[in-house]
Scaffold this motif. Structure first.
Motif, PDB file in Angstrom:
ATOM      1  N   LYS A  48      66.903  45.885  45.807  1.00 54.29           N
ATOM      2  CA  LYS A  48      65.611  46.135  46.463  1.00 54.29           C
ATOM      3  C   LYS A  48      65.132  47.573  46.265  1.00 54.29           C
ATOM      4  CE  LYS A  48      66.373  42.653  50.060  1.00 54.29           C
ATOM      5  NZ  LYS A  48      66.110  41.551  49.127  1.00 54.29           N
ATOM      6  N   LYS A  49      65.912  48.355  45.524  1.00 53.50           N
ATOM      7  CA  LYS A  49      65.461  49.704  45.172  1.00 53.50           C
ATOM      8  C   LYS A  49      65.438  49.825  43.645  1.00 53.50           C
ATOM      9  CE  LYS A  49      67.293  52.182  49.169  1.00 53.50           C
ATOM     10  NZ  LYS A  49      68.175  53.256  49.621  1.00 53.50           N
ATOM     11  N   TRP A  50      64.701  50.814  43.184  1.00 53.99           N
ATOM     12  CA  TRP A  50      64.777  51.148  41.759  1.00 53.99           C
ATOM     13  C   TRP A  50      66.028  51.988  41.544  1.00 53.99           C
ATOM     14  CZ3 TRP A  50      61.604  49.413  37.875  1.00 53.99           C
ATOM     15  CH2 TRP A  50      60.480  48.697  38.284  1.00 53.99           C
ATOM     16  N   ILE A  51      66.796  51.661  40.514  1.00 55.59           N
ATOM     17  CA  ILE A  51      68.038  52.366  40.234  1.00 55.59           C
ATOM     18  C   ILE A  51      67.974  52.970  38.831  1.00 55.59           C
ATOM     19  CG2 ILE A  51      70.563  52.179  40.034  1.00 55.59           C
ATOM     20  CD1 ILE A  51      70.317  49.449  41.505  1.00 55.59           C
ATOM     21  N   THR A  78      62.104  59.552  31.561  1.00 58.00           N
ATOM     22  CA  THR A  78      62.672  58.532  32.447  1.00 58.00           C
ATOM     23  C   THR A  78      61.739  58.291  33.631  1.00 58.00           C
ATOM     24  OG1 THR A  78      64.932  59.128  31.836  1.00 58.00           O
ATOM     25  CG2 THR A  78      64.649  57.951  33.917  1.00 58.00           C
ATOM     26  N   ARG A  85      54.810  46.235  38.000  1.00 53.54           N
ATOM     27  CA  ARG A  85      55.337  45.374  39.070  1.00 53.54           C
ATOM     28  C   ARG A  85      54.325  45.250  40.212  1.00 53.54           C
ATOM     29  NH1 ARG A  85      60.571  43.688  40.628  1.00 53.54           N
ATOM     30  NH2 ARG A  85      60.808  43.431  42.871  1.00 53.54           N
ATOM     31  N   ILE A 107      59.739  54.824  34.739  1.00 46.92           N
ATOM     32  CA  ILE A 107      59.860  54.215  36.068  1.00 46.92           C
ATOM     33  C   ILE A 107      58.463  54.030  36.675  1.00 46.92           C
ATOM     34  CG2 ILE A 107      60.719  54.520  38.434  1.00 46.92           C
ATOM     35  CD1 ILE A 107      63.050  56.149  37.174  1.00 46.92           C
ATOM     36  N   PHE A 115      56.832  51.055  34.956  1.00 45.29           N
ATOM     37  CA  PHE A 115      57.378  49.770  35.398  1.00 45.29           C
ATOM     38  C   PHE A 115      56.973  49.460  36.841  1.00 45.29           C
ATOM     39  CE2 PHE A 115      60.445  50.330  31.833  1.00 45.29           C
ATOM     40  CZ  PHE A 115      60.152  49.148  31.176  1.00 45.29           C
ATOM     41  N   GLN A 116      56.899  50.495  37.670  1.00 48.85           N
ATOM     42  CA  GLN A 116      56.472  50.274  39.055  1.00 48.85           C
ATOM     43  C   GLN A 116      55.010  49.835  39.098  1.00 48.85           C
ATOM     44  OE1 GLN A 116      57.640  54.027  40.873  1.00 48.85           O
ATOM     45  NE2 GLN A 116      59.549  53.145  41.621  1.00 48.85           N
ATOM     46  N   ILE A 153      67.374  51.623  33.525  1.00 49.54           N
ATOM     47  CA  ILE A 153      66.464  51.527  34.668  1.00 49.54           C
ATOM     48  C   ILE A 153      66.543  50.088  35.183  1.00 49.54           C
ATOM     49  CG2 ILE A 153      64.064  51.638  35.468  1.00 49.54           C
ATOM     50  CD1 ILE A 153      63.559  53.730  33.248  1.00 49.54           C
ATOM     51  N   ILE A 154      66.951  49.960  36.449  1.00 51.80           N
ATOM     52  CA  ILE A 154      67.166  48.643  37.049  1.00 51.80           C
ATOM     53  C   ILE A 154      66.142  48.446  38.161  1.00 51.80           C
ATOM     54  CG2 ILE A 154      68.848  47.184  38.259  1.00 51.80           C
ATOM     55  CD1 ILE A 154      71.045  48.988  36.915  1.00 51.80           C
ATOM     56  N   ASP A 155      65.423  47.324  38.139  1.00 50.86           N
ATOM     57  CA  ASP A 155      64.355  47.096  39.117  1.00 50.86           C
ATOM     58  C   ASP A 155      64.912  46.548  40.433  1.00 50.86           C
ATOM     59  OD1 ASP A 155      64.618  44.326  39.007  1.00 50.86           O
ATOM     60  OD2 ASP A 155      62.869  44.021  37.730  1.00 50.86           O
ATOM     61  N   PRO A 156      64.076  46.414  41.472  1.00 46.85           N
ATOM     62  CA  PRO A 156      64.586  45.984  42.781  1.00 46.85           C
ATOM     63  C   PRO A 156      65.190  44.574  42.794  1.00 46.85           C
ATOM     64  CG  PRO A 156      62.476  47.089  43.041  1.00 46.85           C
ATOM     65  CD  PRO A 156      62.675  46.886  41.572  1.00 46.85           C
ATOM     66  N   GLN A 183      65.277  46.937  33.217  1.00 52.65           N
ATOM     67  CA  GLN A 183      63.944  47.025  32.609  1.00 52.65           C
ATOM     68  C   GLN A 183      63.931  47.918  31.378  1.00 52.65           C
ATOM     69  OE1 GLN A 183      61.538  45.151  33.106  1.00 52.65           O
ATOM     70  NE2 GLN A 183      61.883  44.267  35.126  1.00 52.65           N
TER      71      GLN A 183
END
Lengths: 84, 130
Positions: free
Chosen positions: A69-72, B84, B95, B88, B91-92, B60-63, B68
């Protein structure tokens, strides 16, 4: 996040947000996963893992899926005392 | 943000105290993960068996837990944090619009996005001015 002084990093054998299916031992899943490294691809789910970490003065155990649920940003680098 | 290397959490602590605190006020604000045997790096395809270390891989990993973006460099060249962050942000944005808008090459916040669809085919030159 719980505090932990020792331990080692290991994949859980599942992708983030899912549990390891019943009847599979984690070690077996790990071997399978390593044989399928191409599984890490854009658009695919990130493999989950647990590992010890240093965070704000404490030694803790982190699990990647705790950050769902967060961006990592997951950032690997060759070693401490090098540039990142 | 999670950083990962094969160093122990104890070495992370000393690096933070001896060097990083001199460059970053208050020290590193995110968890520094220890991947002692490279077992995490192996499943992400960034572990170098010969050198026994993880190479420079960034994901980069989304929620939802989906990867991604990934960027992997060999050790001699470092990364650019601004890029980076730009990715992000892009991608945000995608989304937030549920994919209705996409971010073309060189996009930064405030710049025009594109709305994919039949009307855009052959007309990108009209709406996208880099």
């Amino acid at each position: 996040m719980e505090e932990e002084s020792v331990g080692c990093g290991r994949p859980t054998g599942a992708v983030i947000g899912e549990s390891v299916s019943k009847g599979q031992k984690k070690e077996q899943v790990l071997e399978t996963k390593e044989g399928k490294m191409a599984a890490v691809r854009v658009g695919g789910k990130a493999p989950d893992f647990e590992a010890p970490a240093f965070y704000k003065g404490k030694f803790i155990k982190i699990k990647l899926s705790d950050y769902l649920k967060k961006w990592i940003v997951l950032c690997f680098y060759p070693g401490d005392f090098t540039f990142v | 943000m999670l950083s990962v290397s094969v160093d122990s959490q104890f070495v992370h602590k000393i690096w933070n105290e001896e060097e990083l605190k001199k460059m970053v006020k208050g020290g590193i604000p995110f968890p520094m993960v220890s991947d002692a045997a490279g077992s995490i790096g192996k499943i992400y395809g960034v572990y170098d068996e010969g050198a026994g270390v993880n190479i420079r891989g960034r994901f980069i990993i989304d929620p939802d837990g989906a990867i991604q973006a990934m960027e992997v460099l060999t050790p001699p060249v470092g990364r650019k944090v601004d890029e980076t962050i730009r990715q992000i942000q892009a991608f945000q944005h995608v989304r937030a619009t549920k994919g209705a808008e996409v971010c073309p090459s060189g996009w930064e916040p405030g710049k025009p996005t594109l709305k994919p669809g039949p009307d855009l085919v052959g007309k990108v030159w009209k709406v996208w001015k880099p």
